[in-house]
Design a protein around this motif. Structure first.
Motif, PDB file in Angstrom:
ATOM      1  N   MET A 146     -13.870 -29.736  35.668  1.00 16.57           N
ATOM      2  CA  MET A 146     -13.444 -31.120  36.226  1.00 16.57           C
ATOM      3  C   MET A 146     -14.605 -31.478  37.189  1.00 16.57           C
ATOM      4  O   MET A 146     -15.139 -32.689  37.057  1.00 16.57           O
ATOM      5  CB  MET A 146     -12.256 -31.026  36.918  1.00 16.57           C
ATOM      6  N   GLU A 147     -14.983 -30.412  38.226  1.00 12.68           N
ATOM      7  CA  GLU A 147     -16.081 -30.772  39.098  1.00 12.68           C
ATOM      8  C   GLU A 147     -17.374 -31.193  38.590  1.00 12.68           C
ATOM      9  O   GLU A 147     -18.207 -32.283  38.836  1.00 12.68           O
ATOM     10  CB  GLU A 147     -16.297 -29.682  40.133  1.00 12.68           C
ATOM     11  N   ARG A 148     -17.727 -30.432  37.554  1.00 11.62           N
ATOM     12  CA  ARG A 148     -19.103 -30.660  36.797  1.00 11.62           C
ATOM     13  C   ARG A 148     -18.991 -32.025  36.254  1.00 11.62           C
ATOM     14  O   ARG A 148     -20.095 -33.034  36.236  1.00 11.62           O
ATOM     15  CB  ARG A 148     -19.296 -29.633  35.935  1.00 11.62           C
ATOM     16  N   LEU A 149     -17.958 -32.579  35.374  1.00 14.05           N
ATOM     17  CA  LEU A 149     -18.222 -33.765  34.705  1.00 14.05           C
ATOM     18  C   LEU A 149     -17.889 -35.051  35.625  1.00 14.05           C
ATOM     19  O   LEU A 149     -18.318 -36.031  35.467  1.00 14.05           O
ATOM     20  CB  LEU A 149     -17.019 -33.622  33.463  1.00 14.05           C
ATOM     21  N   ALA A 150     -17.164 -34.698  36.948  1.00 11.27           N
ATOM     22  CA  ALA A 150     -17.056 -35.907  38.018  1.00 11.27           C
ATOM     23  C   ALA A 150     -18.437 -36.104  38.268  1.00 11.27           C
ATOM     24  O   ALA A 150     -18.736 -37.062  38.876  1.00 11.27           O
ATOM     25  CB  ALA A 150     -15.941 -35.363  38.777  1.00 11.27           C
ATOM     26  N   SER A 151     -19.054 -34.796  38.708  1.00  8.97           N
ATOM     27  CA  SER A 151     -20.166 -35.164  39.403  1.00  8.97           C
ATOM     28  C   SER A 151     -21.250 -35.764  38.440  1.00  8.97           C
ATOM     29  O   SER A 151     -21.886 -36.518  38.996  1.00  8.97           O
ATOM     30  CB  SER A 151     -20.659 -33.576  39.850  1.00  8.97           C
ATOM     31  N   VAL A 170     -14.622 -32.386  48.802  1.00 14.45           N
ATOM     32  CA  VAL A 170     -13.290 -32.872  48.675  1.00 14.45           C
ATOM     33  C   VAL A 170     -13.007 -33.007  47.215  1.00 14.45           C
ATOM     34  O   VAL A 170     -11.717 -32.579  46.783  1.00 14.45           O
ATOM     35  CB  VAL A 170     -13.165 -34.622  48.905  1.00 14.45           C
ATOM     36  N   LEU A 171     -13.860 -33.096  46.240  1.00 17.10           N
ATOM     37  CA  LEU A 171     -13.724 -32.943  44.885  1.00 17.10           C
ATOM     38  C   LEU A 171     -13.356 -31.713  44.345  1.00 17.10           C
ATOM     39  O   LEU A 171     -12.327 -31.521  43.746  1.00 17.10           O
ATOM     40  CB  LEU A 171     -14.940 -33.297  44.014  1.00 17.10           C
ATOM     41  N   HIS A 172     -13.765 -30.713  44.859  1.00 16.99           N
ATOM     42  CA  HIS A 172     -13.232 -29.407  44.762  1.00 16.99           C
ATOM     43  C   HIS A 172     -12.000 -28.910  45.211  1.00 16.99           C
ATOM     44  O   HIS A 172     -11.069 -28.348  43.978  1.00 16.99           O
ATOM     45  CB  HIS A 172     -14.175 -28.280  45.346  1.00 16.99           C
ATOM     46  N   LYS A 173     -11.472 -29.449  46.133  1.00 10.59           N
ATOM     47  CA  LYS A 173     -10.122 -29.373  46.738  1.00 10.59           C
ATOM     48  C   LYS A 173      -9.042 -30.151  46.038  1.00 10.59           C
ATOM     49  O   LYS A 173      -8.136 -29.809  45.428  1.00 10.59           O
ATOM     50  CB  LYS A 173      -9.956 -29.623  48.297  1.00 10.59           C
ATOM     51  N   VAL A 174      -9.681 -31.457  45.555  1.00  5.92           N
ATOM     52  CA  VAL A 174      -8.862 -32.417  44.827  1.00  5.92           C
ATOM     53  C   VAL A 174      -8.216 -31.464  43.291  1.00  5.92           C
ATOM     54  O   VAL A 174      -7.420 -31.489  42.980  1.00  5.92           O
ATOM     55  CB  VAL A 174      -9.356 -33.598  44.671  1.00  5.92           C
ATOM     56  N   PHE A 175      -9.473 -30.938  42.724  1.00  8.61           N
ATOM     57  CA  PHE A 175      -9.103 -30.283  41.211  1.00  8.61           C
ATOM     58  C   PHE A 175      -8.435 -29.119  41.475  1.00  8.61           C
ATOM     59  O   PHE A 175      -7.643 -28.974  40.467  1.00  8.61           O
ATOM     60  CB  PHE A 175     -10.640 -30.237  40.522  1.00  8.61           C
ATOM     61  N   ALA A 176      -8.818 -28.347  42.745  1.00  9.78           N
ATOM     62  CA  ALA A 176      -7.806 -27.489  42.716  1.00  9.78           C
ATOM     63  C   ALA A 176      -6.304 -27.475  42.893  1.00  9.78           C
ATOM     64  O   ALA A 176      -5.307 -27.003  42.306  1.00  9.78           O
ATOM     65  CB  ALA A 176      -8.377 -26.251  43.896  1.00  9.78           C
ATOM     66  N   ARG A 177      -6.171 -28.632  43.566  1.00 12.48           N
ATOM     67  CA  ARG A 177      -4.783 -29.048  43.923  1.00 12.48           C
ATOM     68  C   ARG A 177      -4.199 -29.648  42.708  1.00 12.48           C
ATOM     69  O   ARG A 177      -3.062 -29.758  42.402  1.00 12.48           O
ATOM     70  CB  ARG A 177      -4.686 -29.869  45.115  1.00 12.48           C
ATOM     71  N   THR A 178      -5.231 -30.394  41.750  1.00 11.20           N
ATOM     72  CA  THR A 178      -4.807 -30.914  40.393  1.00 11.20           C
ATOM     73  C   THR A 178      -4.190 -29.794  39.611  1.00 11.20           C
ATOM     74  O   THR A 178      -2.962 -29.936  39.107  1.00 11.20           O
ATOM     75  CB  THR A 178      -5.853 -31.551  39.672  1.00 11.20           C
ATOM     76  N   VAL A 179      -5.023 -28.627  39.560  1.00 12.99           N
ATOM     77  CA  VAL A 179      -4.499 -27.370  38.745  1.00 12.99           C
ATOM     78  C   VAL A 179      -2.788 -27.135  39.253  1.00 12.99           C
ATOM     79  O   VAL A 179      -2.033 -26.663  38.675  1.00 12.99           O
ATOM     80  CB  VAL A 179      -5.182 -26.277  38.782  1.00 12.99           C
ATOM     81  N   ASP A 180      -2.810 -27.045  40.646  1.00 11.72           N
ATOM     82  CA  ASP A 180      -1.520 -26.359  41.289  1.00 11.72           C
ATOM     83  C   ASP A 180      -0.561 -27.326  41.114  1.00 11.72           C
ATOM     84  O   ASP A 180       0.656 -26.821  40.754  1.00 11.72           O
ATOM     85  CB  ASP A 180      -1.829 -26.346  42.881  1.00 11.72           C
TER      86      ASP A 180
END
Length: 219
Positions: A146-151, A170-180
């Motif tokens: 998710m991070e790679r494609l968003a970047s 922020v993106l990393h935290k957003v996607f980690a919380r998306t999975v959660d």
């Protein structure tokens, strides 16, 4: 049933139905325990307690803890989860506005959501990390993808290294919380309609935020 004895004959369906019900309870309980504790820390005693049976009863259905885990999570399931996620993410490159890319407006979103529902326990374990198994990297791979494609999307749109270090954080935290969040939804709900409704609410919130961060429009 044997009318003379009042007992079920060997070929009757009721005993098998009861066995299937117990097996389903074991699998359901194991999925939750594996997701919460990871494979290494999970004990069959914990599974038995959650299923409301004795530990010995588990061995009537599964040879050991590994056999029980393998009845829930398989390599094809993990691989398909990642393929469907990538298809979902690639879709955003073609969209001008992301708010409508929910299950009602996106074939890729519908396919991913249906997979989550059809393989709820396996996906729950994979999203929680699958600690102690060969699948423990799936969660990290999802976040990284998710991070790679968003970047890549932001860099293609803006040119160069479009995301600042704080934005990447922020993106990393957003996607980690998306999975959660997806895992939380699958853990809290078993009914497909309830899962669909909860995911729809989450996606409406998430897509609006990602739209503002990665595709803000004219400056």
């Amino acid at each position: 049933m044997d009318e003379r004895s009042g007992h079920f004959a060997r070929g009757d369906r009721m005993p098998q139905k009861l066995k299937d019900e117990v097996r389903d309870r074991i699998v359901e309980a194991a999925g939750t325990v594996f997701a919460e504790q990871g494979f290494t820390a999970a004990r069959l005693a914990d599974v038995a307690e959650r299923a409301g049976i004795s530990t010995g009863n588990i061995y009537k259905y599964f040879e050991d803890k590994e056999a029980l885990f393998n009845a829930i999570v398989t390599a094809p399931i993990a691989a398909r989860l990642l393929r469907l996620l990538r298809a979902r993410l690639r879709e955003f490159e073609r969209l001008d506005r992301w708010e409508g890319a929910t299950a009602s407006g996106s074939e890729a979103a519908r396919a991913l959501l249906s997979f989550w529902i059809d393989h709820r326990l396996a996906v729950l374990i994979l999203l929680r990390g699958g600690r102690g198994t060969r699948f423990e990297r799936v969660r990290t791979m999802m976040i990284n993808e998710m991070e790679r494609l968003a970047s890549a999307y932001a860099e293609k749109r803006e040119g160069g290294d479009a995301l600042s270090p704080p934005a990447r954080f922020v993106l990393h935290k957003v996607f980690a919380r998306t999975v959660d969040m997806i895992a939380d939804i699958l853990e809290a709900h078993q009914d497909p309609q309830a899962i669909q409704q909860a995911v729809a609410v989450f996606w409406r919130y998430q897509l609006a935020g990602l739209q503002a961060l990665l595709n803000p429009g004219p400056r």
